[in-house]
Design a protein around this motif. Structure first.
Motif, short mmCIF file in Angstrom:
data_model
loop_
_atom_site.label_atom_id
_atom_site.label_comp_id
_atom_site.label_asym_id
_atom_site.label_seq_id
_atom_site.Cartn_x
_atom_site.Cartn_y
_atom_site.Cartn_z
N ILE A 84 -36.80 -72.38 -8.53
CA ILE A 84 -37.22 -72.11 -7.17
C ILE A 84 -37.22 -70.60 -7.00
CG2 ILE A 84 -36.51 -72.26 -4.74
CD1 ILE A 84 -35.51 -75.11 -5.42
N GLY A 85 -38.30 -70.06 -6.44
CA GLY A 85 -38.44 -68.63 -6.28
C GLY A 85 -38.09 -68.17 -4.88
N ILE A 86 -37.24 -67.14 -4.79
CA ILE A 86 -36.89 -66.53 -3.50
C ILE A 86 -37.38 -65.09 -3.51
CG2 ILE A 86 -35.05 -65.95 -1.89
CD1 ILE A 86 -33.32 -68.09 -3.13
N GLU A 87 -38.33 -64.81 -2.65
CA GLU A 87 -38.90 -63.47 -2.52
C GLU A 87 -38.16 -62.73 -1.40
OE1 GLU A 87 -41.03 -60.94 -4.16
OE2 GLU A 87 -42.34 -62.69 -4.31
N HIS A 88 -37.98 -61.41 -1.58
CA HIS A 88 -37.29 -60.59 -0.59
C HIS A 88 -38.17 -59.42 -0.19
CE1 HIS A 88 -34.09 -62.73 -2.74
NE2 HIS A 88 -33.43 -62.68 -1.59
N GLU A 89 -38.22 -59.18 1.10
CA GLU A 89 -38.94 -58.01 1.61
C GLU A 89 -38.32 -56.74 1.04
OE1 GLU A 89 -40.36 -56.43 5.98
OE2 GLU A 89 -38.45 -57.49 5.86
N GLY A 90 -39.15 -55.75 0.71
CA GLY A 90 -38.62 -54.47 0.28
C GLY A 90 -39.24 -53.95 -1.00
N LEU A 118 -21.43 -63.81 -2.41
CA LEU A 118 -21.88 -64.38 -1.16
C LEU A 118 -22.40 -65.81 -1.33
CD1 LEU A 118 -23.73 -61.29 0.37
CD2 LEU A 118 -21.62 -62.33 1.22
N VAL A 119 -23.09 -66.07 -2.43
CA VAL A 119 -23.56 -67.43 -2.69
C VAL A 119 -22.37 -68.38 -2.84
CG1 VAL A 119 -24.84 -68.93 -4.26
CG2 VAL A 119 -25.72 -66.65 -3.75
N ARG A 120 -21.36 -67.94 -3.60
CA ARG A 120 -20.18 -68.79 -3.79
C ARG A 120 -19.44 -69.03 -2.47
NH1 ARG A 120 -19.35 -65.21 -8.68
NH2 ARG A 120 -20.28 -66.40 -10.40
N GLU A 121 -19.35 -67.98 -1.66
CA GLU A 121 -18.70 -68.14 -0.37
C GLU A 121 -19.46 -69.11 0.53
OE1 GLU A 121 -18.36 -64.23 1.22
OE2 GLU A 121 -16.71 -63.65 -0.11
N ALA A 122 -20.79 -69.00 0.50
CA ALA A 122 -21.62 -69.88 1.32
C ALA A 122 -21.53 -71.33 0.83
CB ALA A 122 -23.07 -69.41 1.30
N ASP A 165 -34.17 -58.79 8.33
CA ASP A 165 -33.25 -59.23 9.38
C ASP A 165 -32.65 -60.60 9.10
OD1 ASP A 165 -35.37 -60.93 9.85
OD2 ASP A 165 -35.74 -60.27 11.90
N GLY A 166 -32.95 -61.17 7.93
CA GLY A 166 -32.39 -62.46 7.54
C GLY A 166 -33.27 -63.66 7.85
N HIS A 167 -34.38 -63.45 8.54
CA HIS A 167 -35.29 -64.55 8.83
C HIS A 167 -35.94 -65.03 7.52
CE1 HIS A 167 -38.02 -67.07 11.10
NE2 HIS A 167 -39.04 -66.57 10.41
N ILE A 168 -36.12 -66.33 7.41
CA ILE A 168 -36.64 -66.93 6.18
C ILE A 168 -37.90 -67.74 6.47
CG2 ILE A 168 -36.18 -68.59 4.32
CD1 ILE A 168 -33.22 -67.83 4.55
N ALA A 169 -38.91 -67.55 5.64
CA ALA A 169 -40.09 -68.41 5.67
C ALA A 169 -40.10 -69.27 4.40
CB ALA A 169 -41.37 -67.58 5.73
N ASP A 175 -27.56 -56.12 4.87
CA ASP A 175 -26.51 -57.13 4.92
C ASP A 175 -27.09 -58.47 5.36
OD1 ASP A 175 -24.69 -55.17 4.23
OD2 ASP A 175 -23.93 -54.87 6.27
N ALA A 176 -27.95 -58.42 6.37
CA ALA A 176 -28.54 -59.67 6.87
C ALA A 176 -29.37 -60.36 5.80
CB ALA A 176 -29.39 -59.37 8.10
N MET A 177 -30.09 -59.58 5.01
CA MET A 177 -30.91 -60.15 3.95
C MET A 177 -30.04 -60.81 2.88
SD MET A 177 -33.59 -58.27 1.34
CE MET A 177 -34.92 -58.14 2.51
#
Length: 213
Positions: free
Chosen positions: A139-145, A207-211, A113-117, A155-157
């Motif tokens: 830096i490591g970014i883990e994603h549910e799934g 999306l990263v570039r847009e952000a 749902d896009g929530h981040i810890a 989309d939210a993720m």
């Protein structure tokens, strides 16, 4: 000592000579002295343990056995983001990162749902990639799934992860491209396959570039 001034280079070259000669890895010897310098010189970055590096994230501390204290980017340059997929749920990731026997943790976990810890400070070296040098520089970014369930990459993720990555890239001047944003499976020496063939890299980079825009 009189007027003699101890410099960081002097410590690394002088003190390092004996250590590095005794060790097989010049890299490892130099590295430990670099870290030692930032500590004893009083130049270690000010920190508040548990402070968030990404606004809006939830702090869920990983076990101290799954990362090591550092003073990045002073002692290690940060120039990579490693993208992971849990092969499980958001809760599964947090559970294992808090387990001292797991011996691994990423800096962040992104929920469907896009929530981040945030579980490890960006200052510090998280054991997330299976490669020491990559851990130190990334830096490591883990994603549910799961790698074989593309419907789980919502989309939210994507949006939340892209905003997170854009902030990291801005903080450390990391170019937004596939050289600097990499899959866990692309880390040298790893046997992992995540984020897998269904992770949409074109979409993610856009999306990263847009952000970052």
């Amino acid at each position: 000592m009189g007027g003699e001034r101890i410099t960081r280079r002097g410590v690394i070259v002088g003190a390092g000579a004996g250590l590095v000669a005794a060790a097989t890895g010049a890299y490892a010897g130099r590295d430990e002295i670099e870290r030692w310098w930032w500590r004893v010189s009083g130049r270690e970055r000010p920190r508040t343990d548990g402070a968030l590096d990404h606004a809006g994230a939830e702090w869920v501390a990983a076990s101290s056995a799954n990362w090591r204290r550092a003073s990045r980017p002073d002692d290690y340059t940060i120039d990579r983001i490693v993208v992971h997929v849990v092969q499980g749920s958001y809760g599964d990731a947090l559970d294992v990162f808090r387990d001292p026997l797991h011996e691994a943790a990423a800096h962040y976990v992104v929920r469907k749902d896009g929530h981040i810890a945030q579980t490890v400070r960006e200052l510090d070296v998280a054991f997330h990639s299976g490669n020491r040098r990559f851990n130190e520089r990334s830096i490591g970014i883990e994603h549910e799934g799961y790698v074989d369930r593309p419907a789980g990459f919502t989309d939210a993720m994507y949006t939340a992860s892209a905003r997170l990555a854009a902030g990291i890239c801005a903080r450390y001047r990391i170019p937004v491209d596939r050289t600097h944003l990499v899959a866990h499976s692309e880390v040298p020496g790893t046997d992992h396959t995540d984020p897998g063939p269904h992770w949409d890299w074109d979409r993610y980079l856009r999306l990263v570039r847009e952000a970052a825009g």
